[in-house]
Design an enzyme around this catalytic site. Structure first.
Site, mmCIF file in Angstrom:
data_model
loop_
_atom_site.group_PDB
_atom_site.id
_atom_site.type_symbol
_atom_site.label_atom_id
_atom_site.label_comp_id
_atom_site.label_asym_id
_atom_site.label_seq_id
_atom_site.Cartn_x
_atom_site.Cartn_y
_atom_site.Cartn_z
ATOM 1 N N THR A 129 0.867 -1.188 0.000
ATOM 2 C CA THR A 129 0.000 0.000 0.000
ATOM 3 C C THR A 129 0.902 1.236 0.000
ATOM 4 O OG1 THR A 129 -0.063 0.325 2.393
ATOM 5 C CG2 THR A 129 -1.634 -1.253 1.490
ATOM 6 N N ASP A 130 0.316 2.411 -0.149
ATOM 7 C CA ASP A 130 1.118 3.630 -0.111
ATOM 8 C C ASP A 130 1.806 3.786 1.239
ATOM 9 O OD1 ASP A 130 0.472 4.186 -2.665
ATOM 10 O OD2 ASP A 130 -1.111 5.641 -2.191
ATOM 11 N N CYS A 131 1.092 3.390 2.319
ATOM 12 C CA CYS A 131 1.679 3.544 3.646
ATOM 13 C C CYS A 131 2.538 2.352 4.056
ATOM 14 C CB CYS A 131 0.592 3.819 4.677
ATOM 15 S SG CYS A 131 -0.881 2.801 4.473
ATOM 16 N N TYR A 132 2.263 1.182 3.451
ATOM 17 C CA TYR A 132 3.055 -0.030 3.732
ATOM 18 C C TYR A 132 3.510 -0.622 2.398
ATOM 19 C CZ TYR A 132 1.235 0.013 8.529
ATOM 20 O OH TYR A 132 0.919 0.335 9.814
#
Lengths: 500, 132
Positions: A129-132
């Protein structure tokens, strides 16, 4: 009337004047002094149990990787842990099996390996994901590398447990161990006289928040365990404790042949003696705890009870079944249960462990429900073919071949003059006979040991038998061994294909 | 002492055990027998002093005789002394002491291996004289 408070007892633990005894010792004290005398004399009774508790596991927090990952799947030594909670938390369950080693190694072994200080391999995958952003992770961790390792067992310390035997003609392998044919042995589980919940069956002192001995360290009761069924005397506990302080003396991985892995958990619950009712309850003996011996040969949720039995009879080494002396085996270790009750007694006497009052008592008089099944339970009679072509045992191999060709049935049940099943002949049997230039009678080439089904058996049970005996069809017979149908693996596949 | 008698398929149908017993007068107490198409395997108890006698007689008739001198091996570190093994053992190798410690009397072992499947803690094993 004796009336003590937790506060007073903890005061005695602090000043060293507390009198602690094990639940075994308490039997004699109540016998000698009566409940009131014992309640005056004794402040705390310790219990203990050490046995297979499948519903156990550990919550782990691995810390964040760089770049970070939100794990979607995680494997610890190739055993899958549930990680559908945030990014790097996972629950490793005791009975989850290794992807590569199967029943040899499971979540229970991962837990024991961690306690023993061994390193374990972690493999995680994610969609990114963008954050992970990270998608794959491989690393090696030991217990000290985890932020938290909290043992959290949904269902432990059954108040008592059904004993197991086997009325069938074959040895069966169960979570109650190997059960020999024709009621050849009985296995049981539970600590009887030392069982935590049997010593406080009305849950006067045991409940959410009770401090306990768990795996060699202090833990807590979270509340009622899953499937808590206090109404029938089958209460359970949900417990938690810090794995980082546990000992392999009290947490052990186990393998039950043909079943899989489980975790032996050591637990002890202290019972503060606040009044004579509680003192009386802790005087329970092995003879005072009755359970049932169930026939595990019956592949159903509703297994027939062979008889009632007390823990005293079970522990004597043999019980009577239908006039025969049948040897018994405990799956729990009574020696270890005793050790736990003594160790907990020692902790309290030394002033290292204080008793607590639960913030909420366990629910009484509730019972666990069976599963609601919306699809109905398919029976053999629902899906079997009723038009069956049979062949006489004195027919020729040629006749059998012709019948198979004409009817397209691959399996021909063979019958005698009374129309009773005596064998089965398949296209393969015929090919074999022809290849050996053997043109005898059907009865010379048929398989005599026929795997059969009966009409009111459950399809799932028959499917497993087909799988175990490596056959693809079974005649369905009645009491007279007359053939009333045929069930094939195709019929079963169709049943499941229709549902999905 | 325990011995294992292996009988190959070509002489499987001959009563060589009975012949040897009659010939030597040595008594065999058979505790296990397994026959299939490929071979026969019999485990029996025999008086230690008479072993040579019966061994020679059986060997002359084509059987293979071996001493079973590696009984069940008990790993006390793995064992939690639950006693699961007790009820499946046909010869009462296992028992519990007064203090619920496990007692293992290896001399009674006929090496059937039933307890190996039963033990939840892999604490029991057989040495190289059995294929389990």
């Amino acid at each position: 009337m004796v009336k003590k408070t937790i506060h007073e007892i903890n005061g005695r633990i602090r000043d060293g004047s507390v009198n602690v005894v094990t639940a075994e010792e308490m039997v004699h004290i109540v016998g000698e002094l009566g409940a009131e005398g014992a309640a005056k004399e004794v402040d705390v009774v310790t219990t203990g149990t050490f046995g297979a508790m499948c519903s156990s596991g550990v919550w782990l927090n691995f810390g964040h990787s760089e770049p970070p990952i939100k794990m979607q799947k995680v494997f610890l030594n190739d055993v899958e842990a549930y990680t559908g909670v945030a990014a790097v938390d996972a629950f490793i369950g005791a009975t989850q099996l290794s992807e590569s080693l199967g029943m040899e190694y499971g979540g229970a072994h991962v837990i024991e390996d961690l306690i023993r200080g061994k390193s374990i391999h972690l493999h995680a995958t994610s969609h990114g994901t963008d954050c992970y952003p990270r998608k794959v992770l491989d690393t090696t961790l030991s217990l000290e590398d985890m932020n938290q390792a909290i043992m959290m067992n949904p269902r432990n310390a059954y108040q008592k447990y059904n004993a197991a035997t086997n009325g069938t003609k074959n040895t069966i392998h169960t979570y109650m161990g190997s059960l020999l044919p024709s009621f050849g042995n009985v296995t049981y589980s539970g600590a009887g006289v030392l069982s935590p919940l049997s010593n406080d069956p009305d849950y006067m002192t045991i409940g959410a928040g009770t401090r306990i001995f768990l795996g060699g360290t202090q833990g807590y009761i979270v509340g009622q365990g899953t499937q808590h069924s206090s109404g029938g005397g089958f209460g359970t506990l949900m417990v938690q404790g810090d794995l980082k302080h546990m000992s392999p003396d009290y947490i052990r991985a186990a393998n039950f042949t043909g079943y899989g892995t489980s975790l032996y958990v050591g637990m002890g619950v202290p019972i503060p003696i606040l009044n004579e009712q509680i003192a009386q309850a802790t005087a329970v003996t092995d003879a005072g705890v009755t359970t049932k011996i169930l026939d595990y040969g019956i592949p159903s949720r509703d297994r027939a009870a062979v008889r009632d039995v007390t823990y005293e009879e079970l522990r004597s080494g043999s019980v009577d079944i239908n006039g025969r002396d049948v040897p018994t085996s405990s799956l729990s270790s009574f020696k270890k249960s005793r050790l736990i009750a003594s160790e907990l007694k020692e902790w309290i006497t030394r002033g290292d462990f204080f008793v607590s009052m639960p913030v909420e008592r366990l629910p009484k008089d509730i019972s666990a429900k069976p599963m609601k099944q919306t699809e109905g339970i398919a029976l053999v009679s629902d899906i079997m073919a009723v038009s069956v072509v049979t062949i006489a045992k004195d027919a020729s191999v040629y006749d059998a071949a012709k019948t198979i060709m004409e009817t397209a049935f691959n399996h021909l049940p063979v019958v005698n003059a009374d129309n009773a099943l005596v064998g089965v002949v398949t296209a393969w049997d015929i090919s074999k006979a022809v290849s050996q230039n053997k043109f005898d009678l059907v009865e010379d080439i048929m398989t005599r040991k026929v795997i059969t089904a009966i009409a009111d058996e459950r399809v799932a049970v028959v499917a497993r038998r087909m799988d175990q005996d490596s056959v693809s069809a079974m005649p369905v017979i009645n009491k007279e061994r007359h053939i009333i149908g045929m069930i094939t693996s195709d019929d079963i596949s169709k049943l499941y294909a229709r549902r999905s | 002492m325990k011995i294992k008698i292996n009988i190959s398929s070509d002489i499987l149908t001959k009563p060589i055990m009975a012949e040897s017993i009659l010939e030597t007068g040595v008594l065999l107490n058979i505790s296990q027998a397994h026959y299939d198409r490929s071979q026969g395997e019999v485990v029996a108890d025999v008086d230690e002093e008479k072993f040579d006698l019966i061994c020679k007689s059986l060997t002359n008739k084509g059987a293979r005789v071996s001493k079973l001198n590696t009984p069940i091996k008990w790993d006390e570190n793995e064992c939690v002394e639950c006693s699961a093994c007790i009820s499946v053992c046909p010869t009462k190798v296992f028992s519990l002491d007064d203090d619920f410690s496990l007692i293992v009397d290896e001399s009674k072992c006929i090496q059937c291996g039933t307890c190996i499947d039963m033990c939840p803690h892999n604490a029991l094993s057989l040495g190289n004289n059995n294929n389990r």
